[in-house]
Design a protein around this motif. Structure first.
Motif, PDB file in Angstrom:
ATOM      1  N   LEU A   1       0.775  -1.082   0.060  1.00 58.47           N
ATOM      2  CA  LEU A   1      -0.146  -0.132   0.035  1.00 58.47           C
ATOM      3  C   LEU A   1       0.960   1.053  -0.063  1.00 58.47           C
ATOM      4  O   LEU A   1       1.829   1.348   0.728  1.00 58.47           O
ATOM      5  CB  LEU A   1      -0.796  -0.085   1.349  1.00 58.47           C
ATOM      6  N   ALA A   2       0.650   2.202  -0.785  1.00 63.95           N
ATOM      7  CA  ALA A   2       1.248   3.642  -0.870  1.00 63.95           C
ATOM      8  C   ALA A   2       0.696   4.569   0.036  1.00 63.95           C
ATOM      9  O   ALA A   2      -0.490   5.008  -0.385  1.00 63.95           O
ATOM     10  CB  ALA A   2       1.393   3.851  -2.404  1.00 63.95           C
ATOM     11  N   LEU A   3       1.040   4.901   1.247  1.00 67.17           N
ATOM     12  CA  LEU A   3       0.341   5.642   2.099  1.00 67.17           C
ATOM     13  C   LEU A   3       1.412   6.857   1.885  1.00 67.17           C
ATOM     14  O   LEU A   3       2.658   7.020   2.102  1.00 67.17           O
ATOM     15  CB  LEU A   3       0.477   5.205   3.499  1.00 67.17           C
TER      16      LEU A   3
ATOM     17  N   PRO B   1      -2.685  12.176   6.578  1.00 68.20           N
ATOM     18  CA  PRO B   1      -2.224  10.938   5.870  1.00 68.20           C
ATOM     19  C   PRO B   1      -3.304  10.379   4.829  1.00 68.20           C
ATOM     20  O   PRO B   1      -4.498  10.603   5.034  1.00 68.20           O
ATOM     21  CB  PRO B   1      -2.325   9.760   6.936  1.00 68.20           C
ATOM     22  N   VAL B   2      -2.727  10.104   3.615  1.00 68.28           N
ATOM     23  CA  VAL B   2      -3.721   9.640   2.870  1.00 68.28           C
ATOM     24  C   VAL B   2      -3.262   8.329   1.841  1.00 68.28           C
ATOM     25  O   VAL B   2      -1.913   7.911   1.938  1.00 68.28           O
ATOM     26  CB  VAL B   2      -3.743  10.662   1.648  1.00 68.28           C
ATOM     27  N   LEU B   3      -4.265   7.779   1.381  1.00 66.49           N
ATOM     28  CA  LEU B   3      -3.993   6.548   0.407  1.00 66.49           C
ATOM     29  C   LEU B   3      -3.844   6.869  -0.851  1.00 66.49           C
ATOM     30  O   LEU B   3      -4.863   7.439  -1.478  1.00 66.49           O
ATOM     31  CB  LEU B   3      -5.088   5.668   0.673  1.00 66.49           C
ATOM     32  N   THR B   4      -2.518   6.748  -1.615  1.00 67.55           N
ATOM     33  CA  THR B   4      -2.518   7.342  -3.028  1.00 67.55           C
ATOM     34  C   THR B   4      -2.659   6.507  -4.171  1.00 67.55           C
ATOM     35  O   THR B   4      -2.335   6.485  -5.186  1.00 67.55           O
ATOM     36  CB  THR B   4      -0.840   7.639  -3.089  1.00 67.55           C
ATOM     37  N   THR B   5      -3.064   5.324  -3.900  1.00 69.65           N
ATOM     38  CA  THR B   5      -3.750   4.199  -4.700  1.00 69.65           C
ATOM     39  C   THR B   5      -5.318   4.101  -4.883  1.00 69.65           C
ATOM     40  O   THR B   5      -5.959   4.717  -3.916  1.00 69.65           O
ATOM     41  CB  THR B   5      -3.148   2.832  -4.526  1.00 69.65           C
ATOM     42  N   ALA B   6      -5.735   3.788  -5.859  1.00 69.64           N
ATOM     43  CA  ALA B   6      -7.329   3.578  -6.216  1.00 69.64           C
ATOM     44  C   ALA B   6      -7.579   2.420  -5.279  1.00 69.64           C
ATOM     45  O   ALA B   6      -6.914   1.366  -5.144  1.00 69.64           O
ATOM     46  CB  ALA B   6      -7.404   3.436  -7.813  1.00 69.64           C
ATOM     47  N   PRO B   7      -8.953   2.257  -4.912  1.00 67.60           N
ATOM     48  CA  PRO B   7     -10.048   3.295  -5.245  1.00 67.60           C
ATOM     49  C   PRO B   7      -9.909   4.351  -4.033  1.00 67.60           C
ATOM     50  O   PRO B   7      -9.155   4.173  -3.100  1.00 67.60           O
ATOM     51  CB  PRO B   7     -11.118   2.288  -5.040  1.00 67.60           C
ATOM     52  N   PRO B   8     -10.482   5.413  -4.229  1.00 61.21           N
ATOM     53  CA  PRO B   8     -10.280   6.583  -3.334  1.00 61.21           C
ATOM     54  C   PRO B   8     -11.052   6.286  -2.188  1.00 61.21           C
ATOM     55  O   PRO B   8     -12.278   5.810  -2.139  1.00 61.21           O
ATOM     56  CB  PRO B   8     -11.097   7.957  -4.238  1.00 61.21           C
ATOM     57  N   LEU B   9     -10.238   6.327  -0.961  1.00 59.02           N
ATOM     58  CA  LEU B   9     -10.805   6.272   0.212  1.00 59.02           C
ATOM     59  C   LEU B   9     -10.288   7.244   1.373  1.00 59.02           C
ATOM     60  O   LEU B   9      -9.258   7.797   1.109  1.00 59.02           O
ATOM     61  CB  LEU B   9     -10.388   5.098   0.824  1.00 59.02           C
TER      62      LEU B   9
ATOM     63  N   LYS C   1      -9.428  16.775  13.316  1.00 57.43           N
ATOM     64  CA  LYS C   1      -8.674  15.617  12.460  1.00 57.43           C
ATOM     65  C   LYS C   1      -9.524  15.642  11.105  1.00 57.43           C
ATOM     66  O   LYS C   1      -8.831  15.595  10.105  1.00 57.43           O
ATOM     67  CB  LYS C   1      -8.502  14.529  13.144  1.00 57.43           C
ATOM     68  N   CYS C   2     -10.663  15.629  11.155  1.00 56.66           N
ATOM     69  CA  CYS C   2     -11.562  15.715   9.984  1.00 56.66           C
ATOM     70  C   CYS C   2     -11.292  16.843   9.131  1.00 56.66           C
ATOM     71  O   CYS C   2     -11.195  16.812   7.958  1.00 56.66           O
ATOM     72  CB  CYS C   2     -13.079  15.455  10.510  1.00 56.66           C
ATOM     73  N   SER C   3     -11.035  18.117   9.634  1.00 58.40           N
ATOM     74  CA  SER C   3     -10.787  19.318   8.974  1.00 58.40           C
ATOM     75  C   SER C   3      -9.503  19.381   8.368  1.00 58.40           C
ATOM     76  O   SER C   3      -8.889  20.015   7.311  1.00 58.40           O
ATOM     77  CB  SER C   3     -10.910  20.195   9.906  1.00 58.40           C
ATOM     78  N   GLY C   4      -8.702  18.294   8.852  1.00 62.17           N
ATOM     79  CA  GLY C   4      -7.167  18.191   8.345  1.00 62.17           C
ATOM     80  C   GLY C   4      -6.353  19.326   8.884  1.00 62.17           C
ATOM     81  O   GLY C   4      -5.197  19.078   8.794  1.00 62.17           O
ATOM     82  N   MET C   5      -6.916  20.084   9.859  1.00 63.88           N
ATOM     83  CA  MET C   5      -5.880  21.120  10.588  1.00 63.88           C
ATOM     84  C   MET C   5      -5.440  20.567  11.960  1.00 63.88           C
ATOM     85  O   MET C   5      -4.406  20.771  12.456  1.00 63.88           O
ATOM     86  CB  MET C   5      -6.821  22.324  11.072  1.00 63.88           C
ATOM     87  N   GLY C   6      -5.978  19.599  12.445  1.00 59.72           N
ATOM     88  CA  GLY C   6      -5.427  18.871  13.704  1.00 59.72           C
ATOM     89  C   GLY C   6      -5.176  20.079  14.911  1.00 59.72           C
ATOM     90  O   GLY C   6      -6.179  20.731  15.243  1.00 59.72           O
ATOM     91  N   LEU C   7      -4.334  19.873  15.577  1.00 56.80           N
ATOM     92  CA  LEU C   7      -4.130  21.073  16.711  1.00 56.80           C
ATOM     93  C   LEU C   7      -3.736  22.380  16.353  1.00 56.80           C
ATOM     94  O   LEU C   7      -3.832  23.301  17.052  1.00 56.80           O
ATOM     95  CB  LEU C   7      -2.773  20.451  17.611  1.00 56.80           C
ATOM     96  N   ALA C   8      -3.978  22.766  14.884  1.00 57.64           N
ATOM     97  CA  ALA C   8      -3.679  23.908  14.352  1.00 57.64           C
ATOM     98  C   ALA C   8      -4.782  24.636  14.642  1.00 57.64           C
ATOM     99  O   ALA C   8      -5.056  25.841  14.344  1.00 57.64           O
ATOM    100  CB  ALA C   8      -3.026  23.974  13.123  1.00 57.64           C
ATOM    101  N   LEU C   9      -6.019  24.041  14.591  1.00 56.80           N
ATOM    102  CA  LEU C   9      -7.377  24.528  14.598  1.00 56.80           C
ATOM    103  C   LEU C   9      -7.503  25.084  15.997  1.00 56.80           C
ATOM    104  O   LEU C   9      -7.080  24.531  16.973  1.00 56.80           O
ATOM    105  CB  LEU C   9      -8.212  23.330  14.436  1.00 56.80           C
TER     106      LEU C   9
END
Length: 240
Positions: free
Chosen positions: A75-77, A85-93, A167-175
Motif C-alpha cells: 500500500l502506498a501511504l 495521511p492519505v492513500l495514494t492508490t485507487a479506489p479513493p478512500l 482531524k476531519c478538517s485536516g488542521m489537527g491541533l492547528a485548529l
C-alpha cells in the motif's frame, strides 16, 4: 458478511469504524510496514509506545488492504498538503487513525473526509488550565454545571469530539480549539452540536476508553462499527 459485501461493491456509500485491541506484534506483521514506518518504530525508546505504534500501523495497513484488495505491505501511504495521511492508490478512500496503548480506531469512508479520536478515561493532569485554554465558553459552562461524578466523562466526551472534528478538517491541533463548541447547556440538559457542516458523534470503546467520529457529510450518516481481525459488526453505545 456485511462488511465484505460493502467492500466488494465500492460504489455503495459507507462510513466504517474499525477497532483493534493492541498487543505484541509478530515479526511477520512488522514486515508489512514500510521502511519509514519500521524506522520510526525503531526510534521509540520505550517498549510499550513502540508496540502501540507498530500494532496500530499494522492494523491500518491490514484494514486498508481489505478495501483495496492489495497486500498490506505494498500500500502506498503518503500525506497531503495539510500533512494528513492519505492513500495514494485507487479506489479513493478517506481514513483516519487514532490509537492509545491498548486500542486503535480506524475510520474509513468512500464519501469524503473523516476523523476519529480515541482517549483513555483517566485523571486529567492540569485539568483547569487545559479546559481554560482549549474549551469554548459554552463547553466550560457545561463542565462547571456537571457534578463531580460526571465531570471526567463529560470532559472526555467533549475532548474526543473536538479532536475528531479537528482531524476531519485536516488542521489537527492547528485548529483554534477554544474557538468552536461541540456542547452547550440547554436548560438542565446538554445539547451536543456540530461546529460546521458535517456529522459528529461520541461512543464507548470499552469501559475505560471513549471514542468520537466526525465526517464532512452534509446529511445524517449511519456509521457501522467492526472488530478487527474478526471483521464482525459490533455495537457502539453513545458516550457519555
Amino acid at each position: 458478511m456485511l462488511v465484505r459485501a460493502v467492500m466488494a461493491a465500492s460504489p455503495l456509500p459507507f462510513y466504517h469504524c474499525w477497532r483493534a485491541r493492541l498487543g505484541p506484534v509478530p515479526p511477520a506483521a512488522l514486515a508489512t510496514l514500510s521502511a519509514a514506518e519500521q524506522a520510526r518504530h525503531a526510534r521509540f525508546l520505550a517498549a510499550r509506545p513502540a508496540q502501540a505504534y507498530a500494532g496500530a500501523h499494522v492494523f491500518l495497513r491490514a484494514v486498508l488492504g481489505h478495501y483495496t484488495h492489495q497486500p498490506p505491505a505494498v500500500l502506498a501511504l503518503g500525506v497531503d498538503a495539510r500533512r494528513k495521511p492519505v492513500l495514494t492508490t485507487a479506489p479513493p478512500l478517506w481514513f483516519n487513525l487514532s490509537y492509545r496503548a491498548d486500542w486503535a480506531l480506524l475510520a474509513v469512508s468512500n464519501q469524503g473526509e473523516v476523523g476519529v479520536d480515541l482517549e483513555a478515561i483517566r485523571p486529567v493532569a492540569g485539568a483547569a488550565a487545559l479546559v481554560d485554554y482549549l474549551f469554548s465558553p459554552a463547553e466550560r459552562a457545561v463542565l462547571r454545571a456537571a457534578g463531580r461524578s460526571a465531570w471526567r466523562a463529560l470532559f472526555y466526551a467533549i475532548w474526543t469530539r473536538k479532536e475528531a472534528w479537528a482531524k476531519c478538517s485536516g488542521m489537527g491541533l492547528a485548529l483554534p480549539f477554544a474557538g468552536f463548541s461541540v456542547a452547550r447547556r440547554r436548560g438542565s440538559a446538554i445539547a451536543w452540536q456540530v461546529p460546521g457542516p458535517g456529522q459528529l458523534q461520541g461512543f464507548v470503546v470499552d469501559e475505560g476508553h471513549a471514542g468520537a467520529l466526525a465526517c464532512a457529510a452534509p446529511t445524517a450518516v449511519s456509521w457501522q462499527h467492526f472488530d478487527f481481525p474478526s471483521r464482525l459488526p459490533v455495537a457502539a453505545l453513545p458516550f457519555p
